[in-house]
Design an enzyme around this catalytic site. Structure first.
Site, PDB file in Angstrom:
ATOM      1  N   GLU A  81       0.750   3.823   1.877  1.00 46.17           N
ATOM      2  CA  GLU A  81       1.147   4.287   3.211  1.00 46.17           C
ATOM      3  C   GLU A  81       2.473   3.631   3.621  1.00 46.17           C
ATOM      4  O   GLU A  81       3.396   4.283   4.100  1.00 46.17           O
ATOM      5  CB  GLU A  81       0.072   3.932   4.255  1.00 46.17           C
ATOM      6  CG  GLU A  81      -1.250   4.633   4.055  1.00 46.17           C
ATOM      7  CD  GLU A  81      -2.200   3.842   3.149  1.00 46.17           C
ATOM      8  OE1 GLU A  81      -1.748   3.114   2.242  1.00 46.17           O
ATOM      9  OE2 GLU A  81      -3.422   3.977   3.369  1.00 46.17           O
ATOM     10  N   CYS A 125      -5.941   0.879   5.040  1.00 40.90           N
ATOM     11  CA  CYS A 125      -6.490  -0.444   5.353  1.00 40.90           C
ATOM     12  C   CYS A 125      -6.047  -0.843   6.759  1.00 40.90           C
ATOM     13  O   CYS A 125      -5.182  -0.194   7.366  1.00 40.90           O
ATOM     14  CB  CYS A 125      -6.013  -1.464   4.315  1.00 40.90           C
ATOM     15  SG  CYS A 125      -4.283  -1.951   4.475  1.00 40.90           S
ATOM     16  N   CYS A 170      -2.274  -1.339   7.263  1.00 38.84           N
ATOM     17  CA  CYS A 170      -1.493  -0.099   7.344  1.00 38.84           C
ATOM     18  C   CYS A 170      -1.731   0.642   8.649  1.00 38.84           C
ATOM     19  O   CYS A 170      -0.821   1.258   9.192  1.00 38.84           O
ATOM     20  CB  CYS A 170      -1.798   0.809   6.154  1.00 38.84           C
ATOM     21  SG  CYS A 170      -1.046   0.205   4.620  1.00 38.84           S
ATOM     22  N   CYS A 201       0.832  -1.204   0.000  1.00 40.00           N
ATOM     23  CA  CYS A 201       0.000   0.000   0.000  1.00 40.00           C
ATOM     24  C   CYS A 201       0.871   1.261   0.000  1.00 40.00           C
ATOM     25  O   CYS A 201       2.012   1.247   0.456  1.00 40.00           O
ATOM     26  CB  CYS A 201      -0.883   0.037   1.240  1.00 40.00           C
ATOM     27  SG  CYS A 201      -1.997  -1.363   1.397  1.00 40.00           S
TER      28      CYS A 201
HETATM   29 ZN    ZN Z   1      -2.855  -0.550   3.419  1.00 43.41          ZN
END
Ligand code: ZN
Length: 136
Positions: free
Chosen positions: A55, A96, A99, A53
């Site tokens: 992040e 998410c 993260c 991701c």
């Molecule tokens: Zn994530």
């Protein structure tokens, strides 16, 4: 509030570097440190389950370039934006669960998580999004 506009602009720009052939969803992030440095990220998908991701890209990029992983005070905020590929319509995009837990280890509870709905910036804290993170 100028820094939020700057983060928004940089996160949007980073979202166009996303590699997301499977979901078609492009995420861009911009992580702000205490001394004003900004690290961007985007999502990088993979055929398997090892997608990364935006992040986590921003944080690992910061660490790899010498930012401390052991000083929670160093991290101020992250902007997270997303849009469907081919569309410039940015909708609210929040980290998410993976993260949220990842960031929990490196930031303070009042670390700001910013996103946007169109041009409107919305603000949360990690504490709001992950009130009881895992730790031992
Ligand atoms: Zn994530």
């Amino acid at each position: 509030m100028l820094y939020k506009e700057k983060l928004l602009s940089m996160a949007k720009e980073a979202s166009y570097n996303a590699y997301s052939p499977y979901s078609g969803f492009c995420v861009g992030t911009a992580l702000l440190t205490k001394n004003g440095k900004i690290y961007t990220g985007c999502n990088v998908e993979n055929h398997g389950i090892q997608s990364i991701c935006g992040e986590r890209v921003a944080f690992t990029k910061a660490f790899s370039e010498g930012e401390p992983s052991d000083n929670r005070d160093n991290y101020v905020a992250i902007m997270v934006v997303g849009h469907n590929r081919g569309s410039d319509k940015f909708g609210r995009t929040l980290p998410c669960g993976y993260c949220r837990q990842f960031m929990f280890e490196f930031v303070n509870p009042d670390f700001k998580i910013l996103t946007c709905e169109g041009d409107e910036i919305q603000e949360y804290t990690l504490q709001q999004l992950l009130p009881l993170g895992f730790e031992f």
